[in-house]
Design an enzyme around this catalytic site. Structure first.
Site, short mmCIF file in Angstrom:
data_model
loop_
_atom_site.label_atom_id
_atom_site.label_comp_id
_atom_site.label_asym_id
_atom_site.label_seq_id
_atom_site.Cartn_x
_atom_site.Cartn_y
_atom_site.Cartn_z
N ALA A 40 0.86 -1.19 0.00
CA ALA A 40 0.00 0.00 0.00
C ALA A 40 0.89 1.24 0.00
CB ALA A 40 -0.88 -0.02 1.25
N GLY A 63 0.55 -5.33 0.80
CA GLY A 63 -0.64 -5.43 -0.05
C GLY A 63 -0.32 -6.05 -1.39
N GLU A 99 -0.49 -9.66 -0.73
CA GLU A 99 -1.92 -9.98 -0.49
C GLU A 99 -2.68 -10.04 -1.81
OE1 GLU A 99 -2.23 -6.80 2.48
OE2 GLU A 99 -3.04 -8.31 3.85
N GLU A 123 4.41 -5.47 7.10
CA GLU A 123 3.56 -4.54 7.83
C GLU A 123 4.00 -4.32 9.27
OE1 GLU A 123 2.60 -6.75 5.69
OE2 GLU A 123 0.91 -6.08 4.51
#
Ligand code: T1G
Ligand code: NAD
Length: 655
Positions: free
Chosen positions: A63, A102, A105, A125
């Site tokens: 992200a 992300g 993910e 993260e």
């Protein structure tokens, strides 16, 4: 306007390409673009499968951290990923570079994954004070064993493609062209039928409560007060005990709560601070010198590490020692360092051999005539260093940059030992020099913009974090550390013991307390540094004699079997030493202190207030360009807990 996501279709396969330089960080526009791409693929019945790939140097690196300070905007990543899972066709993620956060993910939401051999995959993260916020802790244990999932999510460390294949995180490692092989994989998948979405699969393992309790104990101890690793473990626990949709909701709630936490703010601050350390205005637009050939003077602890760091970056190094025997020893040290990197899998055999082929140790300065830059790392002695600089001035090219690795000595004075002082800078590496990322670039008054620009270029080449420092005793880091080291000795005189100070610092998040660190590094270096100004020390300046008395007794730390602590039979962990306590009590009595107990908070308050006062002075005097440079120095050079952002951040200071 360029769109971050495009779709092209060939022979029934949709190629969905993400393009958002420099690292394909996930922005709101990208989330919308992927959602639109799913709709496009689902609506075109000629499409039988999809391949998700990225332009540029890497797959999606996570992200966009810059969005974290703002409220999340729809479409939210978890919803985008559920749309991919529910797509009419199967999706294959084609991964190169680093699929992180992300980005991984996103790949986990695809129905299959293929990676280039040099790719790395991770969920970092926790290093930002977060947990994965888009299903990472729910999907990962449905592909890999729980211990592998725990290792990835609670440390944030990426895994290489080969390891990812072994654990089941990916299905294939490309042998040739990644996208072509991904398309072939998609065609095969279409023929054999779309596999079940990862989140619909059962967890590979469902460990019992004893396992989770043991894991939590280990991870909490390792986290040293940082919340996110334990939170990440708890998210994984929920992912295999809750129904999947509840697990997704619980993970998202945990992510959103942590995203607004102080620790996450501190870690985000440090992420950008270490990438944006200050550059001196005068170097803007100035080209650095070429950096192909380096010289290193002194092949001891620092010289060998500096040489290894340069070799690992591809430079050619000529090292000069006092004698042929010392040169041979230096050669062994450098060889040993590179072999250590090879054994840790950081260096292939060939790369190690090639690096050593670019290295030579000498006992004369003749080899330095063609050097672009020379760094001296001889004993911390001004007369010796002046001699070295005048010799370098004689033998080196007039445009060669001459640098000193001194910890405390006056770089202006060293520059004056050459006929071209404008080419002299300080390059203060931290031990071990081939591992520690911090590099203080010390700016003497005469330094030219080109010399400084070359210092910063060297830092980039060596993958170090450069921090500009003005000339003063100890530059930024050692000066601040000396201030709070003194304060700790005063606290001992007033009532505390070394083990209590160290325990308070460990509780605050330091890996080691200041007394254990001194024993590890050796007390004699600071002792020599304290003796230098002794003659001119103001009579009314408070000065603790405790450390000097230990050094006078030969208690120089681990290397002498005794320092602040006792080291029985070469043990690494020291034990409190009655002899040290006796000296402390004697000093308290001599100074007339009525000893009193100190709580951990009282100790840390004293340490932090002195640390922050000295940091503000360093900033006010212009020794550091900005507060965040001081925080980067204290986190990367002196173990200040990263999840607290640094002494200036912790004190509420913002640049
Ligand atoms: N967001 C915004 N900018 C980023 C970024 C990111 N994630 N990663 C890098 N940059 C910028 C960086 O500031 C620099 O900018 C440039 O890109 C090059 O970076 C939902 C919530 C990818 C290994 O933690 O580890 O996903 O200085 O100098 O050395 O669950 O960047 O050029 O202007 O570091 O080649 C998870 C962080 C986010 C990855 C490349 N992802 N980035 O290293 O280049 S949280 C990360 C890195 C998340 C999800 C959660 C590295 C890199 P500028 P660089 P590099
Ligand atoms: P060291 O004693 O391990 O190595 C010094 C080396 O210099 C020795 O191998 C010695 O043979 C060599 N030497 C001495 N005179 C020489 C000469 N005239 N020509 C060539 N070689 C010569 O010391 P070190 O720990 O590597 O420290 C070196 C410098 O780095 C010092 O200025 C020190 O303050 C600084 N420094 C040390 C650390 C640390 O943690 N050790 C950290 C940062 C900076």
């Amino acid at each position: 306007m360029t769109f971050p996501v495009t779709v092209t279709v060939e022979n029934g396969i949709a190629l969905v390409t993400i393009d958002n330089p420099p690292v394909n960080a996930i922005s709101q526009a990208m989330r919308q673009g992927i959602l639109d791409a799913v709709a496009t693929v689902d609506a075109d019945t000629s499409i039988e499968a999809a391949v998700l790939t990225c332009a540029g140097r890497t797959f999606v690196a996570g992200a966009d951290i810059r969005e974290f300070g703002k409220p999340p905007e729809p479409p939210h990543l978890p919803d985008v990923l559920l749309a991919i899972e529910a797509s009419r066709v199967g999706w294959i993620a084609a991964i190169h570079g680093t699929a992180l956060g992300g980005g991984l993910e996103l790949a986990l939401a695809c129905h299959g994954r293929i990676a280039a051999p040099e790719a790395k995959l991770g969920l970092p993260e926790v290093t930002l004070g977060l947990v994965p916020g888009a299903g990472g802790t729910v999907r990962l244990p449905r592909l890999v064993a729980m211990q592998d999932a725990i290792d990835m999510v609670t440390t944030g460390k990426p895994v290489a493609a080969a390891k990812a294949l072994e654990t089941g995180l990916i299905d294939r490692v490309a042998k040739g062209n990644l996208v072509e092989e991904a398309i072939a994989y998609a065609v095969e998948m279409n023929r054999s039928g779309k596999p079940e979405a990862v989140s619909k699969r059962p967890p590979r393992e469902t460990p019992d409560d004893v396992f989770w309790r043991e894991q939590e104990k280990t991870i909490a101890a390792r986290a040293r007060g940082q919340d996110s690793p334990v939170e990440a473990l708890q998210a994984l626990h929920g992912s295999v005990t809750l129904p999947v949709d509840k697990a997704f909701d619980a993970e998202r709630a945990r992510f959103l709560r942590l995203r607004d936490s102080h620790q996450a703010a501190a870690l985000r601050y440090m992420f950008f601070a270490e990438r944006n350390t200050g550059r001196p205005r005068e170097t803007e637009g100035v080209d650095p010198q070429p950096l192909g050939k380096a010289g290193v003077i002194g092949g001891g602890t620092m010289g060998a590490g500096i040489a290894a760091s340069m070799l690992l970056s591809g430079m050619e190094v000529a090292l000069v020692e006092q004698t042929a025997e010392a040169a041979a020893k230096a050669n062994e040290r450098v060889d040993g360092i590179l072999d250590g990197s090879r054994k840790r899998g950081l260096l292939s055999d060939e790369a190690r051999d090639a690096a050593m082929a670019r290295f030579a140790a000498h006992d004369t300065y003749d080899a330095l005539a063609d050097r672009d830059i020379v760094v001296e790392a001889v004993f911390e002695d001004m007369d010796l260093k002046r001699e070295v600089f005048s010799e370098l001035n004689r033998v080196c090219r007039a445009d060669a940059i001459l640098a000193t690795n001194t910890s405390y000595l006056d770089v202006d004075e060293l520059a004056s030992a050459t006929s071209v002082p404008s080419r002299v800078i300080g390059l203060h590496f931290f031990s071990p020099a081939h591992i520690m990322k911090l590099l203080e670039i010390v700016r003497p008054h005469a330094a030219s913009p080109s010399a400084l620009a070359t210092g910063f270029a060297l830092a980039k080449k060596l993958k170090k974090i450069p921090v500009l420092a003005g000339v003063c005793d100890g530059f930024i880091g050692n000066r601040i550390m000396s201030a709070y080291r003194r304060e700790c000795d005063f606290i001992l005189e007033e009532g505390a013991l070394p083990q209590e100070v160290d325990a308070a610092m460990r509780d605050y998040g330091y890996a080691m307390g200041i007394y254990a660190v001194q024993d590890m590094a050796g007390l004699d270096i600071a002792w020599a540094m304290r003796k230098r100004p002794a003659a001119t020390r103001p009579a009314d300046e408070r000065y603790s004699r405790i450390a000097d008395r230990l050094c006078e007794l030969g208690r120089h730390g681990r290397k002498t079997g005794a320092g602040w602590y006792a080291y029985q039979d070469g043990a690494k962990a020291g034990r409190p030493a009655p002899a040290v306590e006796e000296i402390i009590l004697e000093e308290s009595a001599r100074l007339g202190y009525e000893r009193k107990p100190f709580t951990a908070d009282e100790i840390m308050d004293r340490i932090l207030s002195v640390m922050q006062a000295e940091a503000r002075a360093v900033l006010d005097e212009g020794i550091a360009l900005k507060a965040s440079d001081i925080d980067v120095t204290m986190v990367h050079g002196f173990g200040f807990p990263r999840h607290r952002g640094g002494p200036m951040f912790a004190a509420g200071y913002r640049d």
